[in-house]
Design a protein around this motif. Structure first.
Motif, PDB file in Angstrom:
ATOM      1  N   TYR A 282      15.655  12.222   1.988  1.00  0.00           N
ATOM      2  CA  TYR A 282      16.008  11.194   3.092  1.00  0.00           C
ATOM      3  C   TYR A 282      14.874  10.194   3.521  1.00  0.00           C
ATOM      4  CZ  TYR A 282      13.799  14.715   6.350  1.00  0.00           C
ATOM      5  OH  TYR A 282      12.766  15.482   7.016  1.00  0.00           O
ATOM      6  N   LYS A 283      15.412   9.191   4.333  1.00  0.00           N
ATOM      7  CA  LYS A 283      14.549   8.281   4.740  1.00  0.00           C
ATOM      8  C   LYS A 283      14.780   8.471   6.459  1.00  0.00           C
ATOM      9  CE  LYS A 283      14.468   4.235   3.213  1.00  0.00           C
ATOM     10  NZ  LYS A 283      15.111   3.116   2.611  1.00  0.00           N
ATOM     11  N   MET A 284      13.654   8.459   7.077  1.00  0.00           N
ATOM     12  CA  MET A 284      13.475   8.995   8.430  1.00  0.00           C
ATOM     13  C   MET A 284      13.631   7.479   9.050  1.00  0.00           C
ATOM     14  SD  MET A 284      10.389  11.410   9.060  1.00  0.00           S
ATOM     15  CE  MET A 284       9.029  11.033   7.757  1.00  0.00           C
ATOM     16  N   GLU A 285      14.019   7.484  10.359  1.00  0.00           N
ATOM     17  CA  GLU A 285      14.212   6.236  11.007  1.00  0.00           C
ATOM     18  C   GLU A 285      13.256   4.954  11.082  1.00  0.00           C
ATOM     19  OE1 GLU A 285      15.370   8.210  14.880  1.00  0.00           O
ATOM     20  OE2 GLU A 285      17.692   8.002  14.190  1.00  0.00           O
ATOM     21  N   ASP A 286      11.948   5.794  10.613  1.00  0.00           N
ATOM     22  CA  ASP A 286      10.878   4.708  10.754  1.00  0.00           C
ATOM     23  C   ASP A 286      10.523   4.307   9.461  1.00  0.00           C
ATOM     24  OD1 ASP A 286       9.493   6.998   9.591  1.00  0.00           O
ATOM     25  OD2 ASP A 286       8.134   7.255  10.874  1.00  0.00           O
ATOM     26  N   GLY A 287      11.432   4.541   8.461  1.00  0.00           N
ATOM     27  CA  GLY A 287      11.280   4.243   6.928  1.00  0.00           C
ATOM     28  C   GLY A 287      10.506   5.175   6.031  1.00  0.00           C
ATOM     29  N   ARG A 288       9.702   6.089   6.769  1.00  0.00           N
ATOM     30  CA  ARG A 288       9.253   7.128   5.724  1.00  0.00           C
ATOM     31  C   ARG A 288      10.204   8.038   4.980  1.00  0.00           C
ATOM     32  NH1 ARG A 288       5.691  10.358   8.947  1.00  0.00           N
ATOM     33  NH2 ARG A 288       6.924  10.381  10.409  1.00  0.00           N
ATOM     34  N   GLN A 289       9.671   8.557   3.918  1.00  0.00           N
ATOM     35  CA  GLN A 289      10.747   9.193   2.966  1.00  0.00           C
ATOM     36  C   GLN A 289      10.144  10.573   2.964  1.00  0.00           C
ATOM     37  OE1 GLN A 289      12.873   7.991   0.633  1.00  0.00           O
ATOM     38  NE2 GLN A 289      12.564   5.913   1.449  1.00  0.00           N
ATOM     39  N   VAL A 290      11.092  11.301   2.704  1.00  0.00           N
ATOM     40  CA  VAL A 290      10.823  12.788   2.597  1.00  0.00           C
ATOM     41  C   VAL A 290      11.739  13.579   1.502  1.00  0.00           C
ATOM     42  CG1 VAL A 290      11.382  15.100   4.000  1.00  0.00           C
ATOM     43  CG2 VAL A 290      10.690  13.041   5.325  1.00  0.00           C
TER      44      VAL A 290
ATOM     45  N   MET B 252       0.822  -1.258   0.039  1.00  0.00           N
ATOM     46  CA  MET B 252      -0.077   0.119  -0.093  1.00  0.00           C
ATOM     47  C   MET B 252       1.013   1.233  -0.077  1.00  0.00           C
ATOM     48  SD  MET B 252      -3.076   0.702   2.775  1.00  0.00           S
ATOM     49  CE  MET B 252      -2.847   2.384   3.386  1.00  0.00           C
ATOM     50  N   GLU B 253       0.887   2.146  -0.760  1.00  0.00           N
ATOM     51  CA  GLU B 253       1.246   3.481  -0.939  1.00  0.00           C
ATOM     52  C   GLU B 253       1.117   4.386   0.081  1.00  0.00           C
ATOM     53  OE1 GLU B 253       2.221   6.781  -4.173  1.00  0.00           O
ATOM     54  OE2 GLU B 253       2.220   4.835  -4.848  1.00  0.00           O
ATOM     55  N   LYS B 254       2.020   4.960   0.598  1.00  0.00           N
ATOM     56  CA  LYS B 254       1.814   5.836   1.668  1.00  0.00           C
ATOM     57  C   LYS B 254       1.107   7.260   1.123  1.00  0.00           C
ATOM     58  CE  LYS B 254       5.156   3.722   4.975  1.00  0.00           C
ATOM     59  NZ  LYS B 254       6.287   3.970   5.536  1.00  0.00           N
ATOM     60  N   GLN B 255       0.478   7.891   1.966  1.00  0.00           N
ATOM     61  CA  GLN B 255      -0.222   9.208   1.786  1.00  0.00           C
ATOM     62  C   GLN B 255       0.864  10.242   1.836  1.00  0.00           C
ATOM     63  OE1 GLN B 255      -3.128  10.271   1.039  1.00  0.00           O
ATOM     64  NE2 GLN B 255      -2.669  12.324   1.063  1.00  0.00           N
ATOM     65  N   LYS B 256       1.097  10.974   0.878  1.00  0.00           N
ATOM     66  CA  LYS B 256       2.239  12.071   0.891  1.00  0.00           C
ATOM     67  C   LYS B 256       1.477  13.374   1.377  1.00  0.00           C
ATOM     68  CE  LYS B 256       5.480   9.921  -2.023  1.00  0.00           C
ATOM     69  NZ  LYS B 256       6.593   9.669  -1.045  1.00  0.00           N
ATOM     70  N   ILE B 257       2.212  14.047   2.127  1.00  0.00           N
ATOM     71  CA  ILE B 257       1.631  15.303   2.416  1.00  0.00           C
ATOM     72  C   ILE B 257       2.847  16.515   1.986  1.00  0.00           C
ATOM     73  CG2 ILE B 257       1.086  16.899   4.540  1.00  0.00           C
ATOM     74  CD1 ILE B 257       0.138  14.318   5.818  1.00  0.00           C
ATOM     75  N   THR B 258       2.522  17.658   1.430  1.00  0.00           N
ATOM     76  CA  THR B 258       3.364  18.626   1.066  1.00  0.00           C
ATOM     77  C   THR B 258       3.188  19.816   1.670  1.00  0.00           C
ATOM     78  OG1 THR B 258       3.631  17.902  -1.071  1.00  0.00           O
ATOM     79  CG2 THR B 258       4.264  19.982  -0.594  1.00  0.00           C
TER      80      THR B 258
ATOM     81  N   ALA C 206       3.188  10.417   5.165  1.00  0.00           N
ATOM     82  CA  ALA C 206       2.336  10.418   6.396  1.00  0.00           C
ATOM     83  C   ALA C 206       2.410   9.357   7.219  1.00  0.00           C
ATOM     84  CB  ALA C 206       0.762  10.617   6.278  1.00  0.00           C
ATOM     85  N   GLU C 207       2.516   9.504   8.467  1.00  0.00           N
ATOM     86  CA  GLU C 207       2.219   8.279   9.389  1.00  0.00           C
ATOM     87  C   GLU C 207       0.741   7.894   9.763  1.00  0.00           C
ATOM     88  OE1 GLU C 207       1.298   8.990  12.845  1.00  0.00           O
ATOM     89  OE2 GLU C 207       2.133  11.032  13.181  1.00  0.00           O
ATOM     90  N   SER C 208       0.468   7.075  10.323  1.00  0.00           N
ATOM     91  CA  SER C 208      -0.871   6.335  10.653  1.00  0.00           C
ATOM     92  C   SER C 208      -1.477   6.801  11.857  1.00  0.00           C
ATOM     93  CB  SER C 208      -0.965   4.964  10.487  1.00  0.00           C
ATOM     94  OG  SER C 208      -0.032   4.404  11.343  1.00  0.00           O
TER      95      SER C 208
ATOM     96  N   GLU D 229      -4.454  15.959   8.799  1.00  0.00           N
ATOM     97  CA  GLU D 229      -4.328  17.530   8.815  1.00  0.00           C
ATOM     98  C   GLU D 229      -3.327  17.982  10.109  1.00  0.00           C
ATOM     99  OE1 GLU D 229      -6.882  15.310   8.888  1.00  0.00           O
ATOM    100  OE2 GLU D 229      -7.626  15.985   6.727  1.00  0.00           O
ATOM    101  N   MET D 230      -3.251  17.091  11.216  1.00  0.00           N
ATOM    102  CA  MET D 230      -2.439  17.324  12.099  1.00  0.00           C
ATOM    103  C   MET D 230      -0.844  17.274  11.929  1.00  0.00           C
ATOM    104  SD  MET D 230      -2.422  15.605  15.936  1.00  0.00           S
ATOM    105  CE  MET D 230      -2.834  16.557  17.221  1.00  0.00           C
ATOM    106  N   GLN D 231      -0.480  16.502  11.296  1.00  0.00           N
ATOM    107  CA  GLN D 231       0.792  16.301  10.423  1.00  0.00           C
ATOM    108  C   GLN D 231       1.053  17.380   9.875  1.00  0.00           C
ATOM    109  OE1 GLN D 231       1.952  12.312   9.241  1.00  0.00           O
ATOM    110  NE2 GLN D 231      -0.219  11.726   9.672  1.00  0.00           N
ATOM    111  N   ARG D 232       0.192  17.650   8.899  1.00  0.00           N
ATOM    112  CA  ARG D 232       0.208  18.848   7.912  1.00  0.00           C
ATOM    113  C   ARG D 232       0.712  20.353   8.854  1.00  0.00           C
ATOM    114  NH1 ARG D 232      -3.374  18.144   4.711  1.00  0.00           N
ATOM    115  NH2 ARG D 232      -2.304  17.402   3.352  1.00  0.00           N
ATOM    116  N   ALA D 233      -0.449  20.586   9.713  1.00  0.00           N
ATOM    117  CA  ALA D 233      -0.218  21.435  10.474  1.00  0.00           C
ATOM    118  C   ALA D 233       1.150  21.548  11.314  1.00  0.00           C
ATOM    119  CB  ALA D 233      -1.122  21.761  11.454  1.00  0.00           C
ATOM    120  N   GLY D 234       1.598  20.594  11.836  1.00  0.00           N
ATOM    121  CA  GLY D 234       3.003  20.476  12.547  1.00  0.00           C
ATOM    122  C   GLY D 234       4.100  20.802  11.699  1.00  0.00           C
TER     123      GLY D 234
END
Length: 139
Positions: free
Chosen positions: A84-92, A1-7, A112-114, A119-124
């Protein structure tokens, strides 16, 4: 499953070289890498090269909470792109676009993480980018 991307993004009234330097240099990272005034970034390390690692600590000023944020660079194109890849494997991916007239557009896209809402992640993350813009333009 592809992860949701936030910009998130900001247009910064500073040249590309200054924006890159302030984004990547630990002595500057500690001055902007937090989302609100009741938090701070007491330490940062950054080895800006492909395969290089980075880490920063974000902490509440009251000392009740803190966490480390880190990862490994997959791609570094000075003054243009960081991936880069964060320690939890997510890409940025962070793009630095020179708009001319001493203006740079910074665009950051992340997986995004689950645990928290998009919205909270984008705001932060946007709050951190806004803090970066404020710091760069104020120096």
């Amino acid at each position: 499953m592809e992860k949701q991307k936030i910009t998130v993004e900001a247009t910064i009234n500073a040249g590309n070289q200054k924006v890159w330097t302030y984004w990547t240099s630990p002595e500057h990272i500690v001055n902007w890498n937090f989302a609100s005034d009741d938090w701070h970034c007491p330490s940062a390390e950054n080895d800006v090269r492909t395969g290089g690692k980075f880490r920063s600590t974000m902490a509440s000023k009251d000392g009740k909470m803190s966490f480390d944020f880190g990862g490994v660079y997959d791609e570094v194109i000075p003054e243009k792109k960081l991936a880069y890849k964060m320690e939890d494997g997510r890409q940025v991916e962070v793009l630095f676009e020179d708009l001319g007239n001493n203006t740079t557009k910074l665009t950051e896209t992340f997986d995004a993480e689950s645990t928290h809402s998009d919205e909270m992640q984008r705001a932060g993350w946007q709050a951190i980018v806004n803090n970066f813009k404020k710091y760069v333009e104020g120096v």
